[in-house]
Design a protein around this motif. Structure first.
Motif, PDB file in Angstrom:
ATOM      1  N   VAL A  93     -18.914 104.731  -2.329  1.00 22.90           N
ATOM      2  CA  VAL A  93     -17.573 105.310  -2.180  1.00 22.90           C
ATOM      3  C   VAL A  93     -16.907 104.737  -0.937  1.00 22.90           C
ATOM      4  O   VAL A  93     -15.723 104.403  -0.937  1.00 22.90           O
ATOM      5  CB  VAL A  93     -17.673 106.846  -2.096  1.00 22.90           C
ATOM      6  CG1 VAL A  93     -16.296 107.450  -1.897  1.00 22.90           C
ATOM      7  CG2 VAL A  93     -18.319 107.408  -3.337  1.00 22.90           C
ATOM      8  N   VAL A  94     -17.692 104.587   0.129  1.00 26.12           N
ATOM      9  CA  VAL A  94     -17.160 103.992   1.358  1.00 26.12           C
ATOM     10  C   VAL A  94     -16.739 102.552   1.085  1.00 26.12           C
ATOM     11  O   VAL A  94     -15.685 102.095   1.527  1.00 26.12           O
ATOM     12  CB  VAL A  94     -18.218 104.054   2.482  1.00 26.12           C
ATOM     13  CG1 VAL A  94     -17.641 103.515   3.778  1.00 26.12           C
ATOM     14  CG2 VAL A  94     -18.707 105.472   2.667  1.00 26.12           C
ATOM     15  N   ASN A 126     -16.469 107.334   5.624  1.00 25.12           N
ATOM     16  CA  ASN A 126     -15.072 107.141   5.243  1.00 25.12           C
ATOM     17  C   ASN A 126     -14.117 107.636   6.318  1.00 25.12           C
ATOM     18  O   ASN A 126     -12.969 107.220   6.370  1.00 25.12           O
ATOM     19  CB  ASN A 126     -14.779 107.900   3.954  1.00 25.12           C
ATOM     20  CG  ASN A 126     -14.726 106.953   2.781  1.00 25.12           C
ATOM     21  OD1 ASN A 126     -14.672 105.753   2.956  1.00 25.12           O
ATOM     22  ND2 ASN A 126     -14.734 107.501   1.603  1.00 25.12           N
ATOM     23  N   GLY A 131      -4.983  96.389  -0.268  1.00 23.03           N
ATOM     24  CA  GLY A 131      -3.615  96.805   0.013  1.00 23.03           C
ATOM     25  C   GLY A 131      -2.979  95.931   1.076  1.00 23.03           C
ATOM     26  O   GLY A 131      -1.868  95.431   0.905  1.00 23.03           O
ATOM     27  N   LEU A 132      -3.716  95.700   2.166  1.00 22.15           N
ATOM     28  CA  LEU A 132      -3.148  94.902   3.252  1.00 22.15           C
ATOM     29  C   LEU A 132      -2.976  93.450   2.835  1.00 22.15           C
ATOM     30  O   LEU A 132      -1.995  92.797   3.207  1.00 22.15           O
ATOM     31  CB  LEU A 132      -4.035  95.004   4.496  1.00 22.15           C
ATOM     32  CG  LEU A 132      -3.966  96.362   5.202  1.00 22.15           C
ATOM     33  CD1 LEU A 132      -4.895  96.389   6.396  1.00 22.15           C
ATOM     34  CD2 LEU A 132      -2.552  96.662   5.658  1.00 22.15           C
ATOM     35  N   ILE A 141     -10.182  99.066  -1.000  1.00 21.82           N
ATOM     36  CA  ILE A 141      -8.790  99.470  -1.250  1.00 21.82           C
ATOM     37  C   ILE A 141      -7.913  99.102  -0.059  1.00 21.82           C
ATOM     38  O   ILE A 141      -6.839  98.514  -0.208  1.00 21.82           O
ATOM     39  CB  ILE A 141      -8.701 100.986  -1.517  1.00 21.82           C
ATOM     40  CG1 ILE A 141      -9.249 101.328  -2.895  1.00 21.82           C
ATOM     41  CG2 ILE A 141      -7.254 101.466  -1.418  1.00 21.82           C
ATOM     42  CD1 ILE A 141      -9.384 102.810  -3.144  1.00 21.82           C
ATOM     43  N   ILE A 142      -8.392  99.413   1.158  1.00 16.13           N
ATOM     44  CA  ILE A 142      -7.588  99.125   2.350  1.00 16.13           C
ATOM     45  C   ILE A 142      -7.359  97.629   2.484  1.00 16.13           C
ATOM     46  O   ILE A 142      -6.236  97.163   2.692  1.00 16.13           O
ATOM     47  CB  ILE A 142      -8.291  99.679   3.607  1.00 16.13           C
ATOM     48  CG1 ILE A 142      -8.252 101.203   3.591  1.00 16.13           C
ATOM     49  CG2 ILE A 142      -7.636  99.153   4.863  1.00 16.13           C
ATOM     50  CD1 ILE A 142      -9.103 101.843   4.640  1.00 16.13           C
ATOM     51  N   GLU A 192     -23.412 109.812   2.763  1.00 19.43           N
ATOM     52  CA  GLU A 192     -22.918 108.659   3.535  1.00 19.43           C
ATOM     53  C   GLU A 192     -21.394 108.565   3.532  1.00 19.43           C
ATOM     54  O   GLU A 192     -20.824 107.813   4.312  1.00 19.43           O
ATOM     55  CB  GLU A 192     -23.496 107.365   2.952  1.00 19.43           C
ATOM     56  CG  GLU A 192     -24.986 107.199   3.163  1.00 19.43           C
ATOM     57  CD  GLU A 192     -25.336 106.769   4.574  1.00 19.43           C
ATOM     58  OE1 GLU A 192     -24.424 106.473   5.344  1.00 19.43           O
ATOM     59  OE2 GLU A 192     -26.533 106.746   4.886  1.00 19.43           O
ATOM     60  N   ILE A 252     -22.898 105.688  -0.721  1.00 20.90           N
ATOM     61  CA  ILE A 252     -22.366 104.663   0.188  1.00 20.90           C
ATOM     62  C   ILE A 252     -21.316 103.811  -0.510  1.00 20.90           C
ATOM     63  O   ILE A 252     -20.414 103.270   0.129  1.00 20.90           O
ATOM     64  CB  ILE A 252     -23.517 103.788   0.754  1.00 20.90           C
ATOM     65  CG1 ILE A 252     -23.020 102.889   1.884  1.00 20.90           C
ATOM     66  CG2 ILE A 252     -24.154 102.938  -0.304  1.00 20.90           C
ATOM     67  CD1 ILE A 252     -22.688 103.599   3.143  1.00 20.90           C
ATOM     68  N   ILE A 271     -15.741 101.278  -1.742  1.00 22.76           N
ATOM     69  CA  ILE A 271     -14.480 101.287  -2.497  1.00 22.76           C
ATOM     70  C   ILE A 271     -13.304 101.497  -1.558  1.00 22.76           C
ATOM     71  O   ILE A 271     -12.285 100.801  -1.652  1.00 22.76           O
ATOM     72  CB  ILE A 271     -14.500 102.407  -3.562  1.00 22.76           C
ATOM     73  CG1 ILE A 271     -15.455 102.047  -4.692  1.00 22.76           C
ATOM     74  CG2 ILE A 271     -13.109 102.614  -4.150  1.00 22.76           C
ATOM     75  CD1 ILE A 271     -15.517 103.084  -5.766  1.00 22.76           C
ATOM     76  N   CYS A 272     -13.442 102.447  -0.636  1.00 20.61           N
ATOM     77  CA  CYS A 272     -12.318 102.738   0.267  1.00 20.61           C
ATOM     78  C   CYS A 272     -11.987 101.532   1.135  1.00 20.61           C
ATOM     79  O   CYS A 272     -10.822 101.198   1.324  1.00 20.61           O
ATOM     80  CB  CYS A 272     -12.633 103.945   1.131  1.00 20.61           C
ATOM     81  SG  CYS A 272     -12.478 105.466   0.208  1.00 20.61           S
ATOM     82  N   ILE A 273     -13.014 100.853   1.644  1.00 22.33           N
ATOM     83  CA  ILE A 273     -12.757  99.665   2.468  1.00 22.33           C
ATOM     84  C   ILE A 273     -12.068  98.599   1.629  1.00 22.33           C
ATOM     85  O   ILE A 273     -11.113  97.952   2.068  1.00 22.33           O
ATOM     86  CB  ILE A 273     -14.080  99.139   3.061  1.00 22.33           C
ATOM     87  CG1 ILE A 273     -14.676 100.182   4.007  1.00 22.33           C
ATOM     88  CG2 ILE A 273     -13.859  97.834   3.801  1.00 22.33           C
ATOM     89  CD1 ILE A 273     -16.047  99.841   4.499  1.00 22.33           C
ATOM     90  N   LEU A 281      -2.089 103.847   1.608  1.00 20.58           N
ATOM     91  CA  LEU A 281      -3.513 103.498   1.688  1.00 20.58           C
ATOM     92  C   LEU A 281      -4.339 104.735   2.036  1.00 20.58           C
ATOM     93  O   LEU A 281      -5.417 104.953   1.483  1.00 20.58           O
ATOM     94  CB  LEU A 281      -3.729 102.408   2.740  1.00 20.58           C
ATOM     95  CG  LEU A 281      -3.264 100.999   2.363  1.00 20.58           C
ATOM     96  CD1 LEU A 281      -3.442 100.059   3.535  1.00 20.58           C
ATOM     97  CD2 LEU A 281      -4.038 100.489   1.170  1.00 20.58           C
ATOM     98  N   TYR A 328       0.040  93.075   0.670  1.00 25.88           N
ATOM     99  CA  TYR A 328       1.205  93.195   1.549  1.00 25.88           C
ATOM    100  C   TYR A 328       1.464  91.886   2.285  1.00 25.88           C
ATOM    101  O   TYR A 328       2.606  91.447   2.417  1.00 25.88           O
ATOM    102  CB  TYR A 328       0.936  94.325   2.546  1.00 25.88           C
ATOM    103  CG  TYR A 328       2.168  94.841   3.221  1.00 25.88           C
ATOM    104  CD1 TYR A 328       3.219  95.341   2.467  1.00 25.88           C
ATOM    105  CD2 TYR A 328       2.286  94.837   4.600  1.00 25.88           C
ATOM    106  CE1 TYR A 328       4.348  95.810   3.090  1.00 25.88           C
ATOM    107  CE2 TYR A 328       3.404  95.310   5.214  1.00 25.88           C
ATOM    108  CZ  TYR A 328       4.441  95.799   4.456  1.00 25.88           C
ATOM    109  OH  TYR A 328       5.559  96.266   5.058  1.00 25.88           O
TER     110      TYR A 328
END
Lengths: 72, 219
Positions: free
Chosen positions: A38-39, B38, A49-50, A45-46, B34, A36, A41-43, B88, A53
């Motif tokens: 990993v999810v 993503n 990034g925003l 990152i997004i 999970e 979980i 981390i991705c959130i 992204l 910006y």
């Protein structure tokens, strides 16, 4: 002789078992709990990034505001 | 489009996908575990990018038809925001790949071709900066943009499907239907597509307004 070899083999196999039961420390924190994180981390990152910006946009707008206040 | 309701709609949709995406049930799959969640965050980035590049190509065509300067600014600013979303998407995809496919970059067909597609749009930015004369720049970059868009669509959506890829829905199967995208996931994924597209459009309008102000001041 055969008995000794057999005993040795048993001993070796038990060593292997011992190694398996021993907890080897690996960097698998990210793979725990069904991956979980990993999810997460991705959130992150997004969002990062925003947000970065958004800050750059803010800087540009500030420049314009400065310029227009100079004129007046 | 200076009304506020669509901005609220976009915010609510993105909030909904963040909450529902983490809490609602998903299919239980090996390896993916999970990380299948993503899908709600990685794929909408690409969808937002596609929306913004479509807007850009629309205004490029409009510029060539009517020659209004504001259409040119709209085209470039939507590409600028689209590139942010594509980066992204690329980074989140790389992180996701590290923990499911084993490497950040496994030279998968889709990975390679999306990188090429992003480079196409970098070339668009470089082209714009290389030409000083304004009308010439607007015209040439509008034509380039019109050619780059179908190239990008072919690179991202068509070519990866013709060969084997680690991405789902490749090797001849359309979309995610072959995969385990059940109705529960659709209920989150489609709102995510719309929500992130609206957020991307919002950022683009802000950039457009800033650029218009800058141009007015520099006159």
């Amino acid at each position: 002789m055969k008995k000794i070899i057999f005993a040795l083999m048993l001993l070796l196999s038990s060593v292997q078992l011992f190694a398996q039961s021993n907890d080897v420390e690996m960097a698998d924190a990210l793979r725990s709990n069904g991956k979980i994180y990993v999810v997460v981390i991705c959130i992150v990152i997004i969002l990062l990034g925003l947000l970065v910006y958004l800050f750059s946009l803010d800087k540009r707008l500030k420049k314009i505001e400065k310029k227009s206040s100079d004129k007046n | 489009m200076n009304k506020i309701w669509w901005k609220i709609l976009g915010s609510v949709l993105v909030l909904y996908t963040a909450i529902a995406g983490l809490l609602l049930g998903v299919p239980h799959l090996a390896i993916l575990n999970e990380t299948i969640r993503n899908l709600y965050f990685h794929v909408p980035m690409w969808f937002a990018m596609l929306t913004l590049f479509s807007i850009s190509v629309f205004y490029s065509i409009k510029y060539l038809l009517y020659g209004k300067e504001s259409d040119d600014i709209r085209a470039i600013e939507s590409v600028n925001v689209g590139i942010i979303f594509s980066i992204l998407g690329l980074v989140t995809g790389a992180v996701w790949a590290k923990f499911t496919w084993g490497q950040f970059w496994s030279f998968d067909v889709k990975q390679n071709f999306t990188a090429v597609a992003i480079l196409l749009y970098f070339a668009y930015l470089v082209l714009r900066n290389a030409i000083d004369e304004e009308q010439k720049r607007a015209k040439i970059s509008a034509i380039y943009n019109i050619f780059a868009f179908p190239m990008m669509v072919v690179l991202i959506m068509v070519l990866p499907r013709l060969s084997d890829s680690l991405h789902p829905g490749n090797g001849g199967n359309p979309g995610f239907n072959s995969y385990d995208l059940d109705s529960r996931m659709r209920a989150v994924l489609y709102p995510a597509f719309i929500g992130w597209s609206i957020i991307g459009y919002w950022i683009y309008t802000i950039r457009f307004r800033i650029r218009t102000l800058e141009n007015k001041q520099n006159l």
